[in-house]
Design a protein around this motif. Sequence first.
Motif, PDB file in Angstrom:
ATOM      1  N   GLU A   1     -29.109  49.202 -55.136  1.00  0.00           N
ATOM      2  CA  GLU A   1     -28.896  47.977 -54.381  1.00  0.00           C
ATOM      3  C   GLU A   1     -29.842  47.911 -53.194  1.00  0.00           C
ATOM      4  OE1 GLU A   1     -24.772  47.573 -53.319  1.00  0.00           O
ATOM      5  OE2 GLU A   1     -24.164  47.300 -55.410  1.00  0.00           O
ATOM      6  N   ASN A   2     -30.021  46.684 -52.687  1.00  0.00           N
ATOM      7  CA  ASN A   2     -30.810  46.433 -51.470  1.00  0.00           C
ATOM      8  C   ASN A   2     -32.249  46.919 -51.573  1.00  0.00           C
ATOM      9  OD1 ASN A   2     -28.437  45.375 -50.152  1.00  0.00           O
ATOM     10  ND2 ASN A   2     -27.772  47.494 -49.927  1.00  0.00           N
ATOM     11  N   ILE A   3     -32.874  46.677 -52.699  1.00  0.00           N
ATOM     12  CA  ILE A   3     -34.286  47.041 -52.866  1.00  0.00           C
ATOM     13  C   ILE A   3     -35.116  45.985 -52.131  1.00  0.00           C
ATOM     14  CG2 ILE A   3     -36.173  47.330 -54.504  1.00  0.00           C
ATOM     15  CD1 ILE A   3     -34.058  48.256 -56.552  1.00  0.00           C
TER      16      ILE A   3
ATOM     17  N   GLY B   1     -30.187  46.517 -59.126  1.00  0.00           N
ATOM     18  CA  GLY B   1     -28.927  46.333 -58.430  1.00  0.00           C
ATOM     19  C   GLY B   1     -28.934  45.109 -57.528  1.00  0.00           C
ATOM     20  N   LYS B   2     -27.797  44.861 -56.922  1.00  0.00           N
ATOM     21  CA  LYS B   2     -27.557  43.690 -56.077  1.00  0.00           C
ATOM     22  C   LYS B   2     -28.488  43.648 -54.860  1.00  0.00           C
ATOM     23  CE  LYS B   2     -23.570  41.321 -54.129  1.00  0.00           C
ATOM     24  NZ  LYS B   2     -22.112  41.383 -54.037  1.00  0.00           N
ATOM     25  N   ASN B   3     -28.855  42.434 -54.473  1.00  0.00           N
ATOM     26  CA  ASN B   3     -29.683  42.156 -53.297  1.00  0.00           C
ATOM     27  C   ASN B   3     -31.121  42.629 -53.490  1.00  0.00           C
ATOM     28  OD1 ASN B   3     -30.171  41.015 -50.794  1.00  0.00           O
ATOM     29  ND2 ASN B   3     -29.592  42.856 -49.675  1.00  0.00           N
ATOM     30  N   PHE B   4     -31.714  42.200 -54.579  1.00  0.00           N
ATOM     31  CA  PHE B   4     -33.087  42.570 -54.901  1.00  0.00           C
ATOM     32  C   PHE B   4     -34.052  41.666 -54.141  1.00  0.00           C
ATOM     33  CE2 PHE B   4     -36.999  42.619 -57.364  1.00  0.00           C
ATOM     34  CZ  PHE B   4     -37.152  43.977 -57.611  1.00  0.00           C
TER      35      PHE B   4
ATOM     36  N   SER C   1     -27.622  40.824 -59.662  1.00  0.00           N
ATOM     37  CA  SER C   1     -26.469  39.988 -59.339  1.00  0.00           C
ATOM     38  C   SER C   1     -26.697  39.181 -58.057  1.00  0.00           C
ATOM     39  CB  SER C   1     -25.199  40.833 -59.227  1.00  0.00           C
ATOM     40  OG  SER C   1     -25.353  41.825 -58.234  1.00  0.00           O
ATOM     41  N   PHE C   2     -27.797  39.463 -57.345  1.00  0.00           N
ATOM     42  CA  PHE C   2     -28.143  38.674 -56.160  1.00  0.00           C
ATOM     43  C   PHE C   2     -29.602  38.921 -55.802  1.00  0.00           C
ATOM     44  CE2 PHE C   2     -28.695  37.951 -51.624  1.00  0.00           C
ATOM     45  CZ  PHE C   2     -28.147  36.690 -51.482  1.00  0.00           C
TER      46      PHE C   2
END
Length: 194
Positions: A17-19, A75-78, A102-103
């Motif tokens: 996440e958060n990449i 993951g989320k927040n790419f 997903s985001f």
Amino acid sequence: MKALQKIQSRFVPLPMENIDTDQIIPARFLKATTRDGFGQNLFRDWRYEQDDTAKPKTDFVLNQAIYSGEILVAGKNFGCGSSREHAAWAILDYGFYAVVSSFFADIFKNNALNNGVLPVTVSDAFLQKIFQQASTATLSIDVDKQTITIDATGEQESFELNPYKKTCLLNGYDDIDFLLSRKDTIEKFEKELI
């Protein structure tokens, strides 16, 4: 740009996440003035040892032969972080035509669409189902129908896509190409104003 109607491919899983865009393409590689060559430094600090040897890290997914394909699943927040168009350039130059998450950060999402990379937003539950697939599994993305399918199970989910950007992706247009495709309509409108 390459027209994107359907993509059926194996995928590369990156369940982090958060990449952010600095992880996608580190700032020290932003010196070029053309879009070419950024793929070799995609996820550079994760792909290679930090010494001067540029030795690949065997445990990173892009360095593992069992994973390949035209679709990156993250993951989320790419794409969070700085508004760096080079991130989309690096993803496309590496050979990915779609990123599934997903985001997405808004600026990354727009940069991706402007450069022929399709950001596919799915639910958290569907994303986890994708991550559970084997390394040989394939995904099918239909741009016109705005659906993504896990081929092994037949499970499918719809995704949103701006109608203008959808037209551009389906036809391989950038903004200028789109205007040129409407040249006759624009000229007719101008003549009617006179």
